[in-house]
Design an enzyme around this catalytic site. Structure first.
Site, PDB file in Angstrom:
ATOM      1  CG  LEU A  40      29.004  50.361  86.135  1.00  0.00           C
ATOM      2  CD1 LEU A  40      28.054  50.697  87.280  1.00  0.00           C
ATOM      3  CD2 LEU A  40      30.089  51.423  86.009  1.00  0.00           C
ATOM      4  N   GLY A  42      34.152  46.412  83.956  1.00  0.00           N
ATOM      5  CA  GLY A  42      35.158  46.325  82.899  1.00  0.00           C
ATOM      6  C   GLY A  42      35.659  44.918  82.661  1.00  0.00           C
ATOM      7  CD  GLU A 204      54.669  31.199  73.692  1.00  0.00           C
ATOM      8  OE1 GLU A 204      53.544  31.470  74.139  1.00  0.00           O
ATOM      9  OE2 GLU A 204      55.450  32.058  73.236  1.00  0.00           O
ATOM     10  N   GLY A 269      48.202  38.163  73.631  1.00  0.00           N
ATOM     11  CA  GLY A 269      48.464  39.422  74.316  1.00  0.00           C
ATOM     12  C   GLY A 269      47.263  40.352  74.266  1.00  0.00           C
ATOM     13  CG  HIS A 443      52.436  24.169 112.430  1.00  0.00           C
ATOM     14  ND1 HIS A 443      53.166  23.766 111.330  1.00  0.00           N
ATOM     15  CD2 HIS A 443      52.010  23.039 113.052  1.00  0.00           C
ATOM     16  CE1 HIS A 443      53.200  22.435 111.299  1.00  0.00           C
ATOM     17  NE2 HIS A 443      52.495  21.972 112.328  1.00  0.00           N
TER      18      HIS A 443
HETATM   19  C1  FAD Z   1      40.850  36.442  80.758  1.00  0.00           C
HETATM   20  C2  FAD Z   1      41.519  37.478  81.618  1.00  0.00           C
HETATM   21  C3  FAD Z   1      41.910  37.145  82.905  1.00  0.00           C
HETATM   22  C4  FAD Z   1      42.512  38.093  83.708  1.00  0.00           C
HETATM   23  N1  FAD Z   1      42.877  37.719  84.964  1.00  0.00           N
HETATM   24  C5  FAD Z   1      43.465  38.622  85.785  1.00  0.00           C
HETATM   25  C6  FAD Z   1      43.816  38.281  87.115  1.00  0.00           C
HETATM   26  O1  FAD Z   1      43.619  37.148  87.558  1.00  0.00           O
HETATM   27  N2  FAD Z   1      44.364  39.231  87.895  1.00  0.00           N
HETATM   28  C7  FAD Z   1      44.610  40.499  87.440  1.00  0.00           C
HETATM   29  O2  FAD Z   1      45.111  41.325  88.189  1.00  0.00           O
HETATM   30  N3  FAD Z   1      44.278  40.857  86.171  1.00  0.00           N
HETATM   31  C8  FAD Z   1      43.716  39.951  85.347  1.00  0.00           C
HETATM   32  N4  FAD Z   1      43.348  40.335  84.078  1.00  0.00           N
HETATM   33  C9  FAD Z   1      43.661  41.708  83.631  1.00  0.00           C
HETATM   34  C10 FAD Z   1      42.648  42.713  84.194  1.00  0.00           C
HETATM   35  O3  FAD Z   1      41.352  42.318  83.814  1.00  0.00           O
HETATM   36  C11 FAD Z   1      42.959  44.110  83.679  1.00  0.00           C
HETATM   37  O4  FAD Z   1      44.296  44.425  84.024  1.00  0.00           O
HETATM   38  C12 FAD Z   1      42.047  45.167  84.307  1.00  0.00           C
HETATM   39  O5  FAD Z   1      40.702  44.885  84.016  1.00  0.00           O
HETATM   40  C13 FAD Z   1      42.412  46.562  83.796  1.00  0.00           C
HETATM   41  O6  FAD Z   1      41.546  47.510  84.329  1.00  0.00           O
HETATM   42  P1  FAD Z   1      41.276  48.903  83.578  1.00  0.00           P
HETATM   43  O7  FAD Z   1      40.369  49.669  84.473  1.00  0.00           O
HETATM   44  O8  FAD Z   1      42.564  49.479  83.163  1.00  0.00           O
HETATM   45  O9  FAD Z   1      40.530  48.493  82.235  1.00  0.00           O
HETATM   46  P2  FAD Z   1      39.194  47.677  81.948  1.00  0.00           P
HETATM   47  O10 FAD Z   1      38.864  46.767  83.069  1.00  0.00           O
HETATM   48  O11 FAD Z   1      39.378  47.093  80.603  1.00  0.00           O
HETATM   49  O12 FAD Z   1      38.075  48.797  81.930  1.00  0.00           O
HETATM   50  C14 FAD Z   1      37.979  49.741  80.916  1.00  0.00           C
HETATM   51  C15 FAD Z   1      36.530  50.151  80.787  1.00  0.00           C
HETATM   52  O13 FAD Z   1      36.460  51.324  80.018  1.00  0.00           O
HETATM   53  C16 FAD Z   1      35.309  51.264  79.195  1.00  0.00           C
HETATM   54  N5  FAD Z   1      35.531  52.163  78.048  1.00  0.00           N
HETATM   55  C17 FAD Z   1      36.584  52.145  77.197  1.00  0.00           C
HETATM   56  N6  FAD Z   1      36.480  53.123  76.301  1.00  0.00           N
HETATM   57  C18 FAD Z   1      35.341  53.789  76.579  1.00  0.00           C
HETATM   58  C19 FAD Z   1      34.684  54.901  76.014  1.00  0.00           C
HETATM   59  N7  FAD Z   1      35.180  55.552  74.950  1.00  0.00           N
HETATM   60  N8  FAD Z   1      33.525  55.308  76.546  1.00  0.00           N
HETATM   61  C20 FAD Z   1      33.001  54.673  77.618  1.00  0.00           C
HETATM   62  N9  FAD Z   1      33.579  53.614  78.209  1.00  0.00           N
HETATM   63  C21 FAD Z   1      34.742  53.187  77.704  1.00  0.00           C
HETATM   64  C22 FAD Z   1      35.233  49.783  78.807  1.00  0.00           C
HETATM   65  O14 FAD Z   1      33.925  49.419  78.416  1.00  0.00           O
HETATM   66  C23 FAD Z   1      35.672  49.106  80.092  1.00  0.00           C
HETATM   67  O15 FAD Z   1      34.575  48.760  80.909  1.00  0.00           O
HETATM   68  C24 FAD Z   1      42.718  39.409  83.241  1.00  0.00           C
HETATM   69  C25 FAD Z   1      42.311  39.761  81.952  1.00  0.00           C
HETATM   70  C26 FAD Z   1      41.720  38.811  81.142  1.00  0.00           C
HETATM   71  C27 FAD Z   1      41.283  39.196  79.768  1.00  0.00           C
END
Ligand code: FAD
Length: 464
Positions: A40, A42, A204, A269, A443
């Site tokens: 939980l 993600g 890059e 990406g 301030h």
């Molecule tokens: C290194 C890093 C740093 C980041 N820093 C930032 C930041 O500072 N600020 C910011 O806003 N964003 C940041 N992000 C981006 C952010 O983490 C994502 O935008 C966000 O987590 C997206 O949320 P989501 O719910 O769409 O997906 P996720 O958080 O990826 O959640 C998807 C979930 O679905 C589950 N899942 C997928 N398919 C299945 C399935 N078939 N069955 C059961 N479960 C499944 C996965 O296990 C996962 O837990 C960062 C990302 C990374 C990699």
């Protein structure tokens, strides 16, 4: 025989998009079930925002002690680093937050089905749980499967070629870290490891760092990299690895160069997670690699909704959560649509960058006749007391000339991430310049620079 359960709302994914959707749906009285295959929280809580910001904070603390400063504060012996202990501290935060999400869902009476879901049609999925197979059916399905790092064909992940996930869990400090990709994730992690003492080389393909941000905002970060001897290869292409395992690149000038790094972090990406869970069976449309949605996060299939990283840029945690809450409210009968105007983006680089709404270039491209005004942190008393007055930082406002409506606010500077809320608030409320200039900013705080930038835009700048 497989167990079958039915719910009004089925949420796929317990990331920041999915768990917020489930919590809001439950709050609104909708019978909701959530499926999560891993942990939980993600990407954001487990391997993204939170762990990266924990490691960035730790790196900052280390650098504060290690680097000389002008404050007359020094220590007699150089600091030491036990990276495994730092990572354990970070893991403690991750565990606490992930358990916190479990607690919130439990309190909201949202059952969690642990396992990977595979859809057989738009409203039915099967989950192989530790206790056997469960078939779930629902009236509404909210897809929040998130995203995964993109690999380069010539540098497949494995061994010392790592993604952000492995980088956040390294037990020992790489002597030399090569970072392929100078977007925000590569730069945040590259800078953190430089602060911890690694030699860092960034490669890059574009001709500048942070290609998604305008050059003015990226400049102070570039200056930090130069000052801290981070090697940059811009306009360079990765070729692969040579026989000795060194990273081979073609520089902008066309020279072949080999880089001996003990870890190669590939951050080129992220792509939506669309494979392996039966997306084709749902009958939704695609928009390039993403699931196509409208401004209410509806897919092409009735009562199938999609949110977060799965549906496109910006791939940010707060966008995912906002969409999740919105979809739950629409299902409960509220009239909502998603307005991305106030989704701010932050780079937790050195210094930090915040961008909310339109940049000057965006405004121009949109045909707006805009005025642009900025206020430098070198003129901010608070920035000077925080040693943040000389990093080239500033706050910038973009406003429509005709009605002074604020179209965008950006800032670069040490500690500006915490200003993101005020920027987003101004955009969400449809502020005009006078709203910001007329707000009495405390301030001494960095936020005063926003008020001053609005005054400059109005031709009434006081401190510049
Ligand atoms: C290194 C890093 C740093 C980041 N820093 C930032 C930041 O500072 N600020 C910011 O806003 N964003 C940041 N992000 C981006 C952010 O983490 C994502 O935008 C966000 O987590 C997206 O949320 P989501 O719910 O769409 O997906 P996720 O958080 O990826 O959640 C998807 C979930 O679905 C589950 N899942 C997928 N398919 C299945 C399935 N078939 N069955 C059961 N479960 C499944 C996965 O296990 C996962 O837990 C960062 C990302 C990374 C990699």
């Amino acid at each position: 025989m497989a167990e079958t359960r039915h719910a009004k709302v089925l949420v796929l994914g317990g990331g920041v998009g999915g768990y917020v959707a489930a919590l809001r749906a439950a709050q609104l009285g909708l019978d909701t079930v959530l499926v999560e295959g891993e942990r939980l929280g993600g990407t954001c809580l487990i391997r993204g925002c939170i762990p990266s910001k924990a490691m960035i904070h730790a790196a900052g603390r280390f650098a504060d002690i290690a680097d000389g400063n002008a404050l007359g504060i020094g220590i007699a012996v150089p600091p030491t680093l036990d990276l495994a202990k730092t990572v354990a501290w970070k893991d403690g935060i991750v565990d606490r937050l992930s358990n916190g999400v479990a607690g919130l869902l439990s309190r909201a009476k949202v059952p969690i089905v642990e396992g990977w879901a595979v859809f057989s049609d738009a409203k039915t999925c099967t989950v192989a749980t530790g206790d056997g197979r469960i078939t779930l059916t629902a009236e509404h399905v909210i897809l929040s499967a998130g995203s995964e790092p993109v690999a380069l064909p010539m540098l497949p992940f494995g061994s010392d070629i790592i993604s952000s996930t492995e980088t956040l869990n390294l037990a020992t400090l790489p002597k030399h870290l090569a970072v392929v990709g100078a977007g925000y994730i590569g730069l945040e992690l590259g800078i953190a490891f430089r602060k911890l003492g690694s030699d860092v080389t960034i490669i890059e393909m574009a001709d500048r760092i942070l290609p998604r941000y305008d050059a003015q905002l990226a400049r102070p970060v570039r200056r930090w990299l130069d000052r801290h001897k981070v090697t940059l290869h811009l306009g360079a292409k990765v070729v692969g690895r040579d026989a000795e395992g060194r990273l081979a690149i073609d520089t902008a000038k066309g020279d072949r160069l080999v880089i001996a790094a003990d870890k190669i972090l590939v951050t080129v990406g992220r792509r939506p997670r669309t494979e392996g869970w039966g997306l084709a069976a749902l009958g939704v449309d695609r928009d390039g690699p993403f699931v196509k949605v409208d401004d209410q996060c509806r897919t092409a299939m009735r009562n199938v909704w999609a949110i977060g990283d799965l549906v496109g840029e910006p791939m940010l945690a707060h966008k995912a959560s906002a969409q999740g809450a919105m979809v739950a409210e629409i299902i409960a009968g509220e009239r909502r649509h998603f307005d991305p105007a106030s989704v701010a983006a932050v780079c937790f680089t050195e210094p930090e960058i915040v961008s909310a709404g339109m940049s000057p270039d965006d405004a121009k491209a949109a045909g707006e006749d805009a005025l642009v005004a900025s206020f430098p942190f070198s003129a901010s008393g608070r920035a000077l007391t925080l040693e943040a007055g000389d990093d080239g930082g500033f706050v910038r406002i973009v406003a429509r000339k005709s009605d002074q409506r604020v179209l965008g606010i950006q800032a670069v500077g040490s500690g500006v991430a915490e200003l993101a809320g005020e920027f987003a608030h101004a955009l969400a409320m449809g502020a005009v310049l006078d709203d910001i200039a007329g707000t009495i900013h405390v301030h001494p705080t960095l936020g005063e620079a926003l008020g001053e930038a609005a005054l400059v835009a109005l031709g009434r700048g006081l401190h510049i």
